[in-house]
Motif scaffolding. Structure first.
Motif, short mmCIF file in Angstrom:
data_model
loop_
_atom_site.label_atom_id
_atom_site.label_comp_id
_atom_site.label_asym_id
_atom_site.label_seq_id
_atom_site.Cartn_x
_atom_site.Cartn_y
_atom_site.Cartn_z
N LYS A 57 0.80 0.77 -2.47
CA LYS A 57 1.00 1.43 -3.76
C LYS A 57 2.00 2.57 -3.64
CE LYS A 57 -3.53 0.46 -5.80
NZ LYS A 57 -4.82 1.08 -6.22
N ALA A 58 1.88 3.34 -2.57
CA ALA A 58 2.81 4.45 -2.35
C ALA A 58 4.24 3.94 -2.22
CB ALA A 58 2.40 5.24 -1.11
N LEU A 59 4.43 2.86 -1.47
CA LEU A 59 5.78 2.29 -1.32
C LEU A 59 6.33 1.82 -2.66
CD1 LEU A 59 5.51 0.30 2.02
CD2 LEU A 59 7.05 2.20 1.53
N ILE A 60 5.48 1.22 -3.47
CA ILE A 60 5.91 0.77 -4.80
C ILE A 60 6.37 1.96 -5.64
CG2 ILE A 60 5.06 -0.20 -7.00
CD1 ILE A 60 3.30 -2.08 -5.22
N SER A 64 6.68 7.10 1.01
CA SER A 64 6.37 6.44 2.28
C SER A 64 5.56 7.38 3.15
CB SER A 64 7.64 5.99 3.00
OG SER A 64 8.35 7.11 3.46
N ASP A 65 4.87 6.79 4.09
CA ASP A 65 4.08 7.53 5.06
C ASP A 65 4.68 7.20 6.43
OD1 ASP A 65 2.22 8.40 6.95
OD2 ASP A 65 0.50 7.90 5.68
N ARG A 68 2.19 6.16 9.28
CA ARG A 68 1.59 4.83 9.16
C ARG A 68 2.63 3.75 9.38
NH1 ARG A 68 -3.32 3.67 8.05
NH2 ARG A 68 -2.91 1.63 7.15
N GLU A 69 3.85 3.97 8.88
CA GLU A 69 4.89 2.97 9.09
C GLU A 69 5.24 2.86 10.57
OE1 GLU A 69 7.96 1.92 6.57
OE2 GLU A 69 7.15 2.99 4.84
N ALA A 70 5.23 3.97 11.28
CA ALA A 70 5.50 3.93 12.73
C ALA A 70 4.39 3.18 13.45
CB ALA A 70 5.64 5.35 13.27
#
Length: 86
Positions: A57-60, A64-65, A68-70
């Protein structure tokens, strides 16, 4: 999934036929290769459904986080390494 073994356990729960599994693993290897070499690809860390949904939802919403993406990218790299043995 967060690990290769968890991914295989999920596939097993869905009774994926051996032929289908081999095809999915080949396609996954191609997809991981592309995604890991594309810095614009976002990775969702799917170790917890609610957190994965929140991250999506955040990416939409254009957020970005990075942490978490790492984590997700590291998990993807580990899975890709395991795919090289398949």
């Amino acid at each position: 999934p967060p690990t290769f073994s968890e991914w295989m356990a999920r596939m097993d729960r869905h009774n994926v036929e051996r032929d289908q599994l081999q095809n999915r693993l080949k396609e996954a290897k191609r997809s991981f290769d592309f995604a890991l070499n594309d810095q614009q690809t976002h990775f969702i860390y799917n170790e917890n459904l609610n957190k994965a949904v929140d991250q999506t939802k955040a990416l939409i919403n254009g957020e970005s986080d990075p942490e978490r993406e790492a984590q997700a990218r590291q998990a993807a790299q580990a899975i890709y390494q395991e795919l090289s043995f398949v």
